[in-house]
Design an enzyme around this catalytic site. Sequence first.
Site, PDB file in Angstrom:
ATOM      1  N   ASP A  15       0.824  -0.818  -0.238  1.00 19.42           N
ATOM      2  CA  ASP A  15      -0.063   0.087  -0.484  1.00 19.42           C
ATOM      3  C   ASP A  15       0.810   1.268  -0.033  1.00 19.42           C
ATOM      4  O   ASP A  15       1.842   1.664   0.997  1.00 19.42           O
ATOM      5  CB  ASP A  15      -1.289   0.258   1.266  1.00 19.42           C
ATOM      6  CG  ASP A  15      -2.237   0.912   0.852  1.00 19.42           C
ATOM      7  OD1 ASP A  15      -3.610   0.215   0.986  1.00 19.42           O
ATOM      8  OD2 ASP A  15      -1.712   1.819   0.790  1.00 19.42           O
ATOM      9  N   HIS A  48     -10.081  -4.466  -3.402  1.00 16.88           N
ATOM     10  CA  HIS A  48      -9.622  -4.857  -2.803  1.00 16.88           C
ATOM     11  C   HIS A  48      -9.811  -5.563  -1.480  1.00 16.88           C
ATOM     12  O   HIS A  48     -10.256  -4.238  -0.807  1.00 16.88           O
ATOM     13  CB  HIS A  48      -8.171  -3.475  -3.060  1.00 16.88           C
ATOM     14  CG  HIS A  48      -8.603  -2.662  -2.057  1.00 16.88           C
ATOM     15  ND1 HIS A  48      -9.780  -1.587  -3.252  1.00 16.88           N
ATOM     16  CD2 HIS A  48      -8.078  -1.950  -1.414  1.00 16.88           C
ATOM     17  CE1 HIS A  48     -10.209  -0.656  -2.787  1.00 16.88           C
ATOM     18  NE2 HIS A  48      -8.868  -0.248  -1.193  1.00 16.88           N
TER      19      HIS A  48
HETATM   20  P1  DGP Z   1      -9.741   2.575   0.299  1.00 11.19           P
HETATM   21  O1  DGP Z   1      -9.915   2.879   1.640  1.00 11.19           O
HETATM   22  O2  DGP Z   1     -10.004   0.851   0.635  1.00 11.19           O
HETATM   23  O3  DGP Z   1     -10.097   2.304  -0.866  1.00 11.19           O
HETATM   24  O4  DGP Z   1      -8.157   2.012   0.413  1.00 11.19           O
HETATM   25  C1  DGP Z   1      -6.988   2.541  -0.798  1.00 11.19           C
HETATM   26  C2  DGP Z   1      -5.749   2.247  -0.385  1.00 11.19           C
HETATM   27  O5  DGP Z   1      -5.141   1.896  -1.947  1.00 11.19           O
HETATM   28  C3  DGP Z   1      -5.349   3.088   0.170  1.00 11.19           C
HETATM   29  O6  DGP Z   1      -5.085   2.379   1.521  1.00 11.19           O
HETATM   30  C4  DGP Z   1      -4.156   3.775  -0.900  1.00 11.19           C
HETATM   31  C5  DGP Z   1      -4.246   2.462  -1.415  1.00 11.19           C
HETATM   32  N1  DGP Z   1      -3.348   3.408  -3.102  1.00 11.19           N
HETATM   33  C6  DGP Z   1      -4.681   4.228  -3.382  1.00 11.19           C
HETATM   34  N2  DGP Z   1      -3.609   4.730  -4.845  1.00 11.19           N
HETATM   35  C7  DGP Z   1      -2.351   3.381  -4.983  1.00 11.19           C
HETATM   36  C8  DGP Z   1      -1.116   3.264  -5.264  1.00 11.19           C
HETATM   37  O7  DGP Z   1      -1.139   4.316  -6.877  1.00 11.19           O
HETATM   38  N3  DGP Z   1      -0.661   2.413  -5.347  1.00 11.19           N
HETATM   39  C9  DGP Z   1      -0.582   1.395  -3.626  1.00 11.19           C
HETATM   40  N4  DGP Z   1       0.772   0.803  -3.896  1.00 11.19           N
HETATM   41  N5  DGP Z   1      -1.336   2.039  -3.005  1.00 11.19           N
HETATM   42  C10 DGP Z   1      -2.614   2.695  -3.336  1.00 11.19           C
END
Ligand code: DGP
Length: 113
Positions: A30, A99
């Site tokens: 994340d 996710h």
């Molecule tokens: P949610 O609130 O459940 O939709 O969490 C989305 C998660 O995704 C958040 O913890 C940050 C992560 N995230 C968002 N954009 C990216 C990205 O471009 N790359 C990665 N590795 N994580 C991301």
Amino acid sequence: MADCIFCAIANHEIPTDVVYEDDKIMCFRDAEPQAPVHVLIVPKKHIASLDDTDASDQELLGYILLKVKEIASDLGLENGYRVVVNNGEDAFQTVKHLHFHILGKRKLTWPPG
Ligand code: DGP
């Protein structure tokens, strides 16, 4: 799906710290970790949220949950971990591609925020 960041990650269009990958799923770290270990498992198929699954996704959903414990073990989370699926607005789902968060390597409080 166009304009989906997790589809772009699953398609290797964006460099990402990949932890596990096969033909059905990808697991990556994340970008905003909330615990010392914080990874996301996404299906390669675009599904917007848990609410958008149906009976045809039963095998995939079971597959992901079995991978959760395998990946958690590989990440050394033998002391426990939390699996989170944020679904919809009240749960603060920010990325509209299903996710599964896996969080671990710290004491996780309950109830969550
Ligand atoms: P949610 O609130 O459940 O939709 O969490 C989305 C998660 O995704 C958040 O913890 C940050 C992560 N995230 C968002 N954009 C990216 C990205 O471009 N790359 C990665 N590795 N994580 C991301």
